[in-house]
Design a protein around this motif. Structure first.
Motif, mmCIF file in Angstrom:
data_model
loop_
_atom_site.group_PDB
_atom_site.id
_atom_site.type_symbol
_atom_site.label_atom_id
_atom_site.label_comp_id
_atom_site.label_asym_id
_atom_site.label_seq_id
_atom_site.Cartn_x
_atom_site.Cartn_y
_atom_site.Cartn_z
ATOM 1 N N ASP A 1 -8.556 1.599 -3.335
ATOM 2 C CA ASP A 1 -7.230 1.670 -2.400
ATOM 3 C C ASP A 1 -6.754 0.544 -1.951
ATOM 4 O O ASP A 1 -7.407 -0.503 -1.376
ATOM 5 N N THR A 2 -5.435 0.062 -2.167
ATOM 6 C CA THR A 2 -4.933 -0.868 -1.941
ATOM 7 C C THR A 2 -5.139 -1.438 -0.356
ATOM 8 O O THR A 2 -4.964 -2.512 -0.062
ATOM 9 N N LYS A 3 -4.822 -0.266 0.457
ATOM 10 C CA LYS A 3 -4.731 -0.917 1.979
ATOM 11 C C LYS A 3 -6.274 -1.398 2.347
ATOM 12 O O LYS A 3 -6.164 -2.060 3.341
ATOM 13 N N TYR B 1 2.300 1.423 -3.768
ATOM 14 C CA TYR B 1 1.180 1.496 -4.742
ATOM 15 C C TYR B 1 -0.221 1.884 -3.957
ATOM 16 O O TYR B 1 -0.928 0.896 -3.716
ATOM 17 N N PRO B 2 -0.330 3.035 -3.615
ATOM 18 C CA PRO B 2 -1.538 3.393 -2.823
ATOM 19 C C PRO B 2 -2.752 3.017 -3.569
ATOM 20 O O PRO B 2 -3.679 2.838 -2.811
ATOM 21 N N ARG B 3 -2.790 3.287 -4.855
ATOM 22 C CA ARG B 3 -4.040 2.654 -5.479
ATOM 23 C C ARG B 3 -3.629 1.874 -6.600
ATOM 24 O O ARG B 3 -2.696 1.960 -7.294
ATOM 25 N N THR C 1 -5.595 -6.668 2.499
ATOM 26 C CA THR C 1 -5.478 -6.599 4.058
ATOM 27 C C THR C 1 -3.896 -7.610 4.363
ATOM 28 O O THR C 1 -3.341 -8.138 3.454
ATOM 29 N N SER D 1 0.752 -1.107 0.046
ATOM 30 C CA SER D 1 -0.049 -0.060 0.015
ATOM 31 C C SER D 1 0.951 1.238 -0.025
ATOM 32 O O SER D 1 0.325 2.312 -0.471
#
Length: 318
Positions: free
Chosen positions: A140-142, A123-125, A146, A120
């Motif tokens: 959103d990656t986060k 690559y945040p997105r 998980t 995350s």
């Protein structure tokens, strides 16, 4: 009573005192090791029995099994695809497969899990769309990846590189003439792989895959690098740190790993017997594989066919 066979040789086994002495030494060392485990107060066996079936430990076992089964299932699918790509005539497919195996086998799994935990951040997105073109869906990656999914993907992607070589070795062990014969009968390549090659390759693939599954069970203890904190090793370690008694909780983790590993080894042995049918495994037939209890052995079937005599020296003895 006289011996009906004159001048019979009454052979006696050669005495081997070294074996007896070696066995006694091993028994003494084993007894000393067991005595040291039982009588050493540092192990705190009372704490071991108290927390062996603790709800936190049982829940951690469940998460460990989910990680093991899920990552191995995904790794097997990826490994078959990578092995087929390695055998492809397309140089791009071969090159991509080789680079994948080279990268994931050449870097430590702990480092890979750390990168999966930082996905995350890197690559945040993540988005789905046309390459170098418009995006259809983004998230959103986060939120999506998980800690559990990061741990599962990290273990599976690493394991696929090792299983790919195992699958490739199994496919190579099958005589290519069988695939050629099936192709001459009009079978498609996918059907040949599924109906002819893979069933025979399983005899070579299953034993090392079982070993990799057992290894994966223990590799789940590294998912703290993600970090994923619900596995067996982390849960027992956390309890031990809270009680200031790390040794008995490590013993609990070791005992549960041994129990699960023993069950997996039994399952692996049955799978090996099942896929080893037709290769002289009389033991497998006695246990119910490859026919009913009344099925004759190979030698009995040959004698029943009438192509041989009961006396093997009858044709050559004057």
């Amino acid at each position: 009573m006289s011996d009906p066979i004159p001048h019979r040789i009454h052979a006696r086994p050669v005495p081997r005192p070294g074996r007896v002495v070696g066995a006694l030494v091993v028994l003494v060392l084993a007894a000393m090791a067991v005595h040291g485990l039982v009588t050493n107060a540092t192990f705190r066996w009372d704490t071991v029995w108290l927390y062996l079936r603790d709800i936190v430990v049982i829940r951690a076992i469940g998460w460990t099994l989910i990680l093991t089964v899920g990552s191995m299932a995904l790794a097997i699918v990826m490994a078959v695809l990578l092995a087929i790509m390695r055998r492809s005539d397309n140089p791009v497919m071969r090159g991509v497969s080789w680079v994948y195996i080279w990268f994931f086998r050449g870097t430590p799994v702990y480092v890979q899990l750390v990168f999966w935990g930082l996905l995350s951040v890197l690559y945040p997105r993540l988005s789905v769309g046309i390459p170098f073109g418009p995006e259809f869906v983004s998230f959103d990656t986060k939120v999506v990846i998980t800690a559990f999914w990061a741990a599962l993907f990290g273990l599976a992607f690493n394991e696929a590189a090792y299983l790919a070589e195992i699958v490739r070795a199994g496919l190579t062990s099958v005589d290519p003439g069988q695939a050629e014969a099936a192709r001459a009968l009009g079978m498609k390549d996918s059907t040949i792989l599924r109906r002819v090659v893979l069933p025979q390759a399983m005899r070579v693939i299953v034993p090392p895959t079982g070993n990799e599954t057992i290894s994966m069970l223990k590799t789940t203890s590294l998912v703290i690098a993600v970090p994923f904190t619900l596995d067996l090793f982390y849960a027992t370690n956390a309890i031990g740190n809270r009680l200031f008694q790390p040794i008995p909780l490590l013993v609990i983790a070791s005992l549960w790993y041994l129990v699960i590993t023993s069950i997996l080894m039994v399952g692996q042995s049955y799978l090996e017997k099942y896929y080893g049918r037709g290769f002289g495994t009389e033991t497998a037939r006695r246990r119910g594989f490859g026919g009913g209890p009344g099925r004759p052995s190979r030698q009995q079937a040959i004698q029943a066919a009438g192509t041989t005599t009961d006396d093997p020296f009858l044709d050559v003895t004057p």
